[in-house]
Scaffold this active site. Structure first.
Site, PDB file in Angstrom:
ATOM      1  N   LYS A 173       0.833  -1.216   0.000  1.00  0.00           N
ATOM      2  CA  LYS A 173       0.000   0.000   0.000  1.00  0.00           C
ATOM      3  C   LYS A 173       0.861   1.258   0.000  1.00  0.00           C
ATOM      4  O   LYS A 173       0.641   2.178  -0.781  1.00  0.00           O
ATOM      5  CB  LYS A 173      -0.930   0.010   1.225  1.00  0.00           C
ATOM      6  CG  LYS A 173      -1.854  -1.189   1.323  1.00  0.00           C
ATOM      7  CD  LYS A 173      -2.813  -1.078   2.489  1.00  0.00           C
ATOM      8  CE  LYS A 173      -2.168  -1.146   3.863  1.00  0.00           C
ATOM      9  NZ  LYS A 173      -1.632  -2.482   4.213  1.00  0.00           N
TER      10      LYS A 173
ATOM     11  N   ARG B 299      11.450  -6.386   4.497  1.00  0.00           N
ATOM     12  CA  ARG B 299      11.242  -5.047   5.060  1.00  0.00           C
ATOM     13  C   ARG B 299      11.881  -4.938   6.445  1.00  0.00           C
ATOM     14  O   ARG B 299      12.416  -3.885   6.800  1.00  0.00           O
ATOM     15  CB  ARG B 299       9.735  -4.745   5.142  1.00  0.00           C
ATOM     16  CG  ARG B 299       9.451  -3.306   5.519  1.00  0.00           C
ATOM     17  CD  ARG B 299       8.019  -2.910   5.244  1.00  0.00           C
ATOM     18  NE  ARG B 299       7.083  -3.545   6.154  1.00  0.00           N
ATOM     19  CZ  ARG B 299       5.769  -3.351   6.131  1.00  0.00           C
ATOM     20  NH1 ARG B 299       5.247  -2.546   5.230  1.00  0.00           N
ATOM     21  NH2 ARG B 299       4.989  -3.938   6.994  1.00  0.00           N
TER      22      ARG B 299
ATOM     23  N   ARG C  90      11.784  -2.237  11.073  1.00  0.00           N
ATOM     24  CA  ARG C  90      10.567  -1.971  11.846  1.00  0.00           C
ATOM     25  C   ARG C  90      10.379  -3.029  12.918  1.00  0.00           C
ATOM     26  O   ARG C  90      10.443  -4.218  12.652  1.00  0.00           O
ATOM     27  CB  ARG C  90       9.350  -1.954  10.910  1.00  0.00           C
ATOM     28  CG  ARG C  90       9.129  -0.605  10.297  1.00  0.00           C
ATOM     29  CD  ARG C  90       7.989  -0.616   9.312  1.00  0.00           C
ATOM     30  NE  ARG C  90       6.717  -1.047   9.884  1.00  0.00           N
ATOM     31  CZ  ARG C  90       5.550  -0.830   9.287  1.00  0.00           C
ATOM     32  NH1 ARG C  90       5.496  -0.211   8.131  1.00  0.00           N
ATOM     33  NH2 ARG C  90       4.434  -1.248   9.834  1.00  0.00           N
TER      34      ARG C  90
ATOM     35  N   ARG D 133      -0.382  -9.281  13.401  1.00  0.00           N
ATOM     36  CA  ARG D 133      -0.949  -8.218  12.544  1.00  0.00           C
ATOM     37  C   ARG D 133      -1.816  -8.819  11.437  1.00  0.00           C
ATOM     38  O   ARG D 133      -2.859  -8.267  11.092  1.00  0.00           O
ATOM     39  CB  ARG D 133       0.176  -7.364  11.944  1.00  0.00           C
ATOM     40  CG  ARG D 133       0.893  -6.542  13.013  1.00  0.00           C
ATOM     41  CD  ARG D 133       2.147  -5.901  12.468  1.00  0.00           C
ATOM     42  NE  ARG D 133       1.819  -4.858  11.521  1.00  0.00           N
ATOM     43  CZ  ARG D 133       2.627  -4.463  10.538  1.00  0.00           C
ATOM     44  NH1 ARG D 133       3.776  -5.039  10.355  1.00  0.00           N
ATOM     45  NH2 ARG D 133       2.262  -3.495   9.738  1.00  0.00           N
TER      46      ARG D 133
END
Ligand code: AMP
Length: 188
Positions: A13, A126, A132, A143
């Protein structure tokens, strides 16, 4: 034009939102980015949401709706890409009301469909690239579960409103961007 980029964590996204901002001059509103910025600047809000985010849980509807409300106030005229918002039916209903107050509306909801195996693979990448904290395997799994339980019900919500477009999010970044652009060109 206002659109929602919709899909599970890791669907792409944010990447697609950035392409759309440069292609169509739209404004990306990512609640995740806003919350991370609040944490980095050590605001009271940032401190309040830090633990929730690190556990991969959802921040309260009230907080994220207030963040979006603030941005709609600051940027009259719209042309928004909502990225990572809404994530619950209550948030979607609040967004409908906010847009109505600002005399504008949603034009399209673009669902990026990516299978779970590919999502986990992207999460690993990622985690290495961006570091992160919520991209660890355990947190990512939670999640995904939260997405399936609380966020996926928005798919029929927007389908009923005839706003939903399903896209194959498994293709290349350029391929997905082209598919999005074709949908939006038809609406401009
Ligand atoms: P994201 O970058 O969109 O994956 O968001 C990172 C984290 O911020 C999420 O796991 C949540 O803890 C929080 N968050 C972001 N957007 C929302 C939202 N719309 N509702 C609730 N929590 C959110």
């Amino acid at each position: 034009m206002n659109i929602i980029l919709f899909g599970p964590p890791g669907a792409g996204k944010g990447t697609q939102a950035k392409i759309l901002t440069s292609q169509f001059g739209m404004r990306q509103l990512s609640t995740g980015d806003m919350l991370r910025a609040a944490r980095e600047s050590g605001t009271e809000l940032g401190n309040r949401v830090a633990g929730i985010m690190d556990r991969g849980e959802l921040v309260s509807d009230k907080i994220v709706v207030a963040l979006i409300d603030e941005q709609l106030e600051l940027n009259p005229g719209g042309d928004f890409i909502f990225d990572g918002f809404p994530r619950t039916v209550a948030q979607a209903e609040a967004l409908d009301e906010l847009l109505e107050t600002h005399r504008t509306q949603l034009d399209a909801v673009l669902l990026l469909e990516v299978d779970d195996v590919a999502l986990i693979d992207r999460m690993h990448k990622r985690a290495i690239e961006e570091g992160r904290k919520d991209d660890t395997p355990e947190v990512f799994k939670s999640r995904l579960d939260i997405y399936n339980e609380q966020t996926a019900p928005l798919i029929p919500y927007y389908d009923d409103k005839k706003l939903l477009h399903r896209l194959d999010g498994m293709g290349s970044i350029e391929g997905v961007a082209k598919a999005i652009s074709e949908i939006l060109q038809g609406r401009l």
